[in-house]
Design a protein around this motif. Structure first.
Motif, PDB file in Angstrom:
ATOM      1  N   VAL A  99       2.062  -9.231  -0.394  1.00 61.91           N
ATOM      2  CA  VAL A  99       2.366  -8.140   0.395  1.00 61.91           C
ATOM      3  C   VAL A  99       3.344  -8.523   1.671  1.00 61.91           C
ATOM      4  O   VAL A  99       4.515  -8.215   1.926  1.00 61.91           O
ATOM      5  CB  VAL A  99       1.141  -7.363   1.227  1.00 61.91           C
ATOM      6  N   GLN A 100       2.875  -9.425   2.495  1.00 57.12           N
ATOM      7  CA  GLN A 100       3.494 -10.098   3.747  1.00 57.12           C
ATOM      8  C   GLN A 100       4.172 -11.253   3.662  1.00 57.12           C
ATOM      9  O   GLN A 100       4.662 -11.572   4.422  1.00 57.12           O
ATOM     10  CB  GLN A 100       2.115  -9.937   4.839  1.00 57.12           C
ATOM     11  N   GLY A 101       3.722 -12.091   2.715  1.00 61.01           N
ATOM     12  CA  GLY A 101       4.411 -13.300   2.638  1.00 61.01           C
ATOM     13  C   GLY A 101       3.481 -14.545   2.669  1.00 61.01           C
ATOM     14  O   GLY A 101       2.017 -14.313   2.216  1.00 61.01           O
ATOM     15  N   PRO A 102       3.554 -15.843   3.086  1.00 60.94           N
ATOM     16  CA  PRO A 102       4.879 -16.309   3.417  1.00 60.94           C
ATOM     17  C   PRO A 102       5.987 -15.789   2.495  1.00 60.94           C
ATOM     18  O   PRO A 102       5.685 -15.921   1.289  1.00 60.94           O
ATOM     19  CB  PRO A 102       4.579 -17.832   3.738  1.00 60.94           C
ATOM     20  N   ASN A 103       7.290 -15.851   2.819  1.00 55.87           N
ATOM     21  CA  ASN A 103       8.189 -15.352   2.123  1.00 55.87           C
ATOM     22  C   ASN A 103       9.354 -16.452   1.924  1.00 55.87           C
ATOM     23  O   ASN A 103       9.488 -17.054   2.888  1.00 55.87           O
ATOM     24  CB  ASN A 103       9.020 -14.095   2.551  1.00 55.87           C
ATOM     25  N   MET A 104      10.049 -16.621   0.966  1.00 54.57           N
ATOM     26  CA  MET A 104      11.477 -17.331   0.817  1.00 54.57           C
ATOM     27  C   MET A 104      12.275 -16.334   1.526  1.00 54.57           C
ATOM     28  O   MET A 104      12.369 -15.190   1.330  1.00 54.57           O
ATOM     29  CB  MET A 104      11.786 -17.666  -0.687  1.00 54.57           C
ATOM     30  N   ALA A 105      13.204 -16.875   2.416  1.00 49.87           N
ATOM     31  CA  ALA A 105      14.190 -16.210   3.071  1.00 49.87           C
ATOM     32  C   ALA A 105      15.299 -15.476   2.080  1.00 49.87           C
ATOM     33  O   ALA A 105      15.497 -15.973   1.053  1.00 49.87           O
ATOM     34  CB  ALA A 105      14.736 -17.050   4.068  1.00 49.87           C
ATOM     35  N   LEU A 164      -0.240   0.752   5.605  1.00 50.29           N
ATOM     36  CA  LEU A 164       0.430  -0.201   6.095  1.00 50.29           C
ATOM     37  C   LEU A 164       0.046  -0.697   7.515  1.00 50.29           C
ATOM     38  O   LEU A 164       0.343  -2.043   7.619  1.00 50.29           O
ATOM     39  CB  LEU A 164       1.878   0.506   6.102  1.00 50.29           C
ATOM     40  N   SER A 165      -0.621  -0.127   8.204  1.00 51.14           N
ATOM     41  CA  SER A 165      -1.109  -0.636   9.545  1.00 51.14           C
ATOM     42  C   SER A 165      -2.075   0.205  10.320  1.00 51.14           C
ATOM     43  O   SER A 165      -2.356   1.220   9.628  1.00 51.14           O
ATOM     44  CB  SER A 165       0.120  -0.887  10.316  1.00 51.14           C
ATOM     45  N   VAL A 173      -4.646  -6.917   3.919  1.00 49.70           N
ATOM     46  CA  VAL A 173      -3.733  -7.662   4.829  1.00 49.70           C
ATOM     47  C   VAL A 173      -4.485  -7.298   6.451  1.00 49.70           C
ATOM     48  O   VAL A 173      -4.369  -8.311   7.272  1.00 49.70           O
ATOM     49  CB  VAL A 173      -2.498  -7.217   4.946  1.00 49.70           C
ATOM     50  N   TRP A 174      -4.849  -6.321   6.761  1.00 49.84           N
ATOM     51  CA  TRP A 174      -5.274  -6.274   8.032  1.00 49.84           C
ATOM     52  C   TRP A 174      -6.782  -5.366   8.224  1.00 49.84           C
ATOM     53  O   TRP A 174      -7.554  -5.700   9.458  1.00 49.84           O
ATOM     54  CB  TRP A 174      -4.046  -5.170   8.837  1.00 49.84           C
ATOM     55  N   GLY A 175      -7.152  -4.581   7.102  1.00 48.34           N
ATOM     56  CA  GLY A 175      -8.460  -3.951   7.387  1.00 48.34           C
ATOM     57  C   GLY A 175      -9.450  -4.130   6.499  1.00 48.34           C
ATOM     58  O   GLY A 175     -10.737  -4.225   6.903  1.00 48.34           O
ATOM     59  N   GLY A 176      -9.228  -4.562   5.170  1.00 48.89           N
ATOM     60  CA  GLY A 176     -10.243  -4.583   4.095  1.00 48.89           C
ATOM     61  C   GLY A 176     -10.709  -3.151   3.634  1.00 48.89           C
ATOM     62  O   GLY A 176     -10.570  -2.186   4.173  1.00 48.89           O
ATOM     63  N   GLN A 177     -11.656  -3.365   2.661  1.00 50.33           N
ATOM     64  CA  GLN A 177     -12.031  -2.035   1.962  1.00 50.33           C
ATOM     65  C   GLN A 177     -12.826  -0.982   3.040  1.00 50.33           C
ATOM     66  O   GLN A 177     -12.700   0.404   2.996  1.00 50.33           O
ATOM     67  CB  GLN A 177     -12.739  -2.146   0.742  1.00 50.33           C
TER      68      GLN A 177
END
Lengths: 294, 294, 294, 294, 294, 294
Positions: free
Chosen positions: C31-37, D91-92, D126-130
């Motif tokens: 989802v968020q990475g880390p990513n290749m540029a 997403l957030s 990524v930020w919250g979990g289930q």
């Protein structure tokens, strides 16, 4: 022509172009051939030069030899022109002899005979070397009325010594015309010698002209600036346009311009074959501009 | 707009460009139409000129006629500018009348009215010929504030006689400005006349400029060298940029430059529509270079 | 290098180019990475400038820091050259430090150390600004033998004051050579400074040259006219060719020409990586023309 | 929506589809974002499963929060339906709250509110979990009239316990209907729950059906065999068709069939968006065959 | 054939396929035509049906009329077979008459005459309607030896009443054979009637067979499962293979199989023309499998 | 490996795949070779069978002979596995001998030796015929631990007589296992024999399984239905997966499944090489479904 899918593809293209072919058929063994030749071509770009190389191994065309074609049947309906060139002549010990056989048959049928020297050192080096080249080409040219070839072709392929001219522009025509005398002295039956002239500024930018000596007269086409997509085939396009003009009964000057225009247009298409229409060629030959047609 | 897949495709493009359309809908019979016009375009290359031709048979647009649109509804929310052109005027006996009807409605709504002469002899020859063209266009131009068109357009479409100027460069502006007086004498309500100027060195290389006469003043855009991918649409791009500039309240000189810049950028895209952003147009108009932006 | 399909793709390309990589591996969370540029590049055309922008958010490379690599193991088999550049230095607070660490390790292993300033304001602005840039780059350059960078790089990245030269041609070399003294005064261990020079006529047409100061001597490559497909990477191509030449033991003049030729050829390919062979580079460096090779 | 070329591209697509957007604009810094999310999708083939992953780092959409939109203005002209889904909710911390705010505004404007659970564990992790997921989704669903989601969505996203059913076919509807009671007990304002059912024989071959519970009645769409090009978006296509049917005043059974048909057609196009016309959807919903239409 | 670039393209394809054409030439006015017909075809996929529609407005072919061809010249070298079909018959009031004229000339030259009913309601509705269709087709069929057409063709095009058969499989041959008696009663000179049978499971999956009644005997080809790329042209491929078989002196059963095999192979190519070789057709007709050939 | 652009292309692919090559270099004469072999492959579709043929004329690989490789250097770092196959053995009189030389060197280095019979009649017919084939292959197999080959390979390549089994399904394993005894009797050092089994329903649909006899035990992989894009390479994929499994220390049953899974996945890519990751292979081997991964 080889009986396998690559051969079918080529035969389709030959039909599509409206050419009536006379093939000797070969069967492919699925592995070794005989094969239709493969030409690999990188068009290049700008300061990057184009590259051309072949896989001509076990090429069917190289197996062609005198006796393979029934010239009487081929020329039965009349024949106006017979053209061949230095690449086919270089393929094997038999192809040059086949050209000579064909030229003699064409002569008997009343045709004009032309030959594009197209000297390719790499091809001759495979089996004969330059000495063989000069000997074979010399015997071919004895049958030729119209000769196409640049200075290098005349020097290397025909063994004609060019005048020592240094520092001249590549579009200077004097060197070319200077060699004609020697060519005609050696082959007095030759009635016309013609070539394209180009100065390569970059792979995609050439200055383009053409010159011809026809029945003792010299003709020079205009010089124009070309945006080139693929330069391979430009010389063949010139020969085709010149022959078309002469066959169509055009004045020599106009025939040279038609060759010049067709060769120029051919370099605007990818590949080494033409997609230009007669109307496009005539328009450019008559000073046509690149204005939009709508 | 025709109810069939080609119409859906075009409507999708119109929406994508952010244009709010007002369509009269036609049903397609699956065989004969009515059809959306097809434009076939070969971009050409180098010495090979571009080619454009149409299939406009049974074209839906040609069936449009006065009364087809509810101008009151269309202009209800206010209208700032109305633009049409000579290709639509040439489609049939009714399209020119529809343009006049629309222009009068636009005038009533307080809009500026512009017209791009875009004279196409082939189109007029289908039903009216040049005499009809001059008559129809003349009646249209009576309603026009801003006129776009080159010398040939002014001469053939408007019947204005150009001065006899020979040997002049194609980028010379004097001939164009010389004809303005005659145009304004004939159509005193015209407040602006503008055109692009180009000299075609090859299909891919043009010198490009633009001139305009606006409220009695003459303006000339810079001349730049274009690498052209597809020249079709360059004139429309000029008109669009010019109108944008005038609508955006730019000074006349800047409006002409915006038209000049947009027309130039449009020739760097395939097809006859724009993919240039306002930022790109403004950057070029203000002397932007081709340096990389990163 | 990130363990996900984009990383696999890049690793495949690295292997294909024959580069032996030393990766620190990161796991991607899907989802968020880390990513290749990601680098987005529009080549532009003619009067339309090229555009380059990035998605470097949460870039794996920016997380690299001193201690991540086992320099002893990397240099165990010997090391002849170490090269890095200003883009990597600008990625985060740790990448510049990693470069310094690597340079020191390389020095210990006896390698030549080079750095391409490649100053990118946008990148530095994300976290440090120009003051940080000058400070970080200054500390890096203390370890450098061979410095690559144009006037703007020297001024903005190194804080060197260029002479006030106005109205000069972009291919004039005097300004560049004028700044060398200041660079060497500040960083006396620097043995060579080199850069490309180009004048951009249009996106597809550049005049191209290169200059270098090597061990107190000045060298200037020829100027040639380029047909450019994609200018991005031309500078990297120069650095690569120059380093190749120096590593191959060529004379400084020839090394500069190899860099100049390689950078020129690189602009004839799409993308910012090379497809030129050593033979092509050498041919152009030795004055090779764009004549066809067959 | 981000002001940069990727954003322009997406905005063009939104316009092309005829959607009237309400954007909050973000400026891109050319390096880090904020970015439009990138979805990488490999369609797979046969025994090779499709793969989907994201670069959602610094995604503009995740920054949207309550207060960003002027709901009064948006609903001023009336609002008939409001739809959102579980991916945006994940997403957030702010996007779920924004959905709730929007749903309440929609309710005030008299709209039907729907939500597609679309539970994606990777995003929540990524930020919250289930646990956060269940809490946020639960608060969202309190505002929902029409709920879309399969068994797994109901279990993981809504915390509803499914009956222990083993050995059942994937197209068996009993498990789904068995969970409705629990959903409605928890969220008594929910008037409809719907989902697609598919059995995946291979990446390109699915059995496809759909079921819905609407106002206390159960509806089951036919089962058909799909040749799938790209399965991504099939569920969204179902939701879109169902909502279209309900908005168009179709009977519930027909609305379910329209959703089923649209989802099926969507899998025959590459990408996750539709190119199906209303006519195509209606024809398939009414038992249309794959016979040629001419 | 029309003298314009689209016509050149089609003529190139005709030559490429090895067909000797007899054209009446029309000049295109650049705007309205006459035009070569355009067929728009969406192959469809899975549950999405293929779609075919035309722009046949001002079609050159529709202008062909009796007297346009010099049948004596065309048949001078002998003629073995003459084939035409219901689409050409439907184009205008004159094309049906031209077919009859051609068939009579072919009969005089000793050729077998065949006709593919190919009933297209949309085409007839443009100018004549079904009653005209039945009358024109009836007069054509009076000259026919070999008739190709399915049940619907026989019913709608020939006005033959099919037996009331309900619930039958689409591959059941009884209904077809049941209608032969009526056809032969009406047109006793007909010696053969043939058709393909297909059951469409999805756009890409058909069950495929074929049946024929030849000189009082019934023949049925095998049924096979097709993976279809583009179904358009399958029926024409059947007719072509059948005629080839009969011309090649094959037994009727083998001729039907050759038609069946060629039609099947044609659906594996995009477009409605063949790329199958005679060897491929014969291999499939003789029970060839899809095993790899190497 | 040949020094010319085709060779460079292949070497790039070899590097990209992470293979460390040991090349004997040949120079290309630009015309005749030596050449890298060209394989022409038509994937076929549905009832249209795939076609494969070669241009192997003057193939560099066929010139390889004992003594060309420094086996001591190659095996210096240790060698775990040596694999070769019947196509390379068939290229010339020297390639079989080179295989034997390599196998002996591998044995000395402690490696497992495997051979994929891959019997190709067309290749052997070029220079040796089947008798030579059996003799050469027999001498090779004397050095083999792991033999890959189907019934036909065992019969034609190894001269083993298969039991007379008629009417059996192509996925029946009894015939294969029945031949093992004879193979092991002839070559008692062989520890494993394995093959794929497939039943071809159409070019794009195969039933796929695999069997192996390893150290006296029989193993059978599951049977699954494949959607095939390009079947060429499926057998090589099986061998690669099997060898990977055995090298990775997997249990024999799992190794067979890995081979089966990799061969299956390979047929979902165009071309005859793999793009499957180890994760994808393992997932399918462990009963992975074609469900979407996100």
């Amino acid at each position: 022509m080889v009986n396998y899918p690559i051969g079918d593809l080529i035969a389709e293209r030959v039909r599509a172009m409206g050419v009536r072919p006379f093939y000797k058929k070969f069967d492919h063994d699925g592995v070794q051939g005989p094969n239709m030749a493969t030409v690999y071509s990188d068009q290049g770009l700008g300061v990057r030069a184009p590259v051309v190389f072949y896989n001509r191994c076990n090429e069917a065309a190289a197996r062609l030899r005198p006796g393979d074609f029934d010239w009487k049947a081929i020329t039965a309906g009349g024949l106006r022109w017979f053209h061949s060139g230095g690449i086919f002549a270089a393929l094997s010990e038999t192809t040059g002899e086949l050209i000579i056989e064909g030229m003699k048959a064409a002569k008997r049928a009343g045709a004009v005979v032309s030959f594009d020297l197209n000297f390719r050192e790499k091809l001759w080096n495979v089996w004969g070397g330059q000495q063989t080249a000069v000997s074979v080409i010399g015997r071919i040219v004895e049958n030729v009325d119209v000769l196409v070839g640049n200075e290098e072709d005349l020097q290397k392929g025909l063994g004609v010594k060019g005048p020592e001219v240094s520092g001249k522009s590549k579009l200077d025509t004097s060197a070319f015309f200077g060699m004609i005398a020697e060519v005609v002295a050696k082959h007095p039956q030759v009635k016309a010698v013609a070539t394209t002239l180009r100065e390569v500024h970059s792979t995609n930018r050439h200055s383009w002209s053409a010159v011809a000596w026809i029945d003792g007269q010299s003709y020079t086409a205009p010089t124009c600036e070309l945006d080139v997509v693929d330069r391979v085939g430009g010389g063949d396009g010139f020969a085709a346009g010149l022959i078309y003009g002469l066959l169509a009964g055009e004045a020599p000057e106009q025939a040279v311009r038609l060759g010049w225009a067709h060769g120029a247009l051919l370099t605007t298409f990818p590949g080494d074959t033409t997609m230009a229409s007669v109307d496009q060629v005539r328009a450019l030959a008559q000073g046509g501009s690149a204005r939009i047609q709508r």
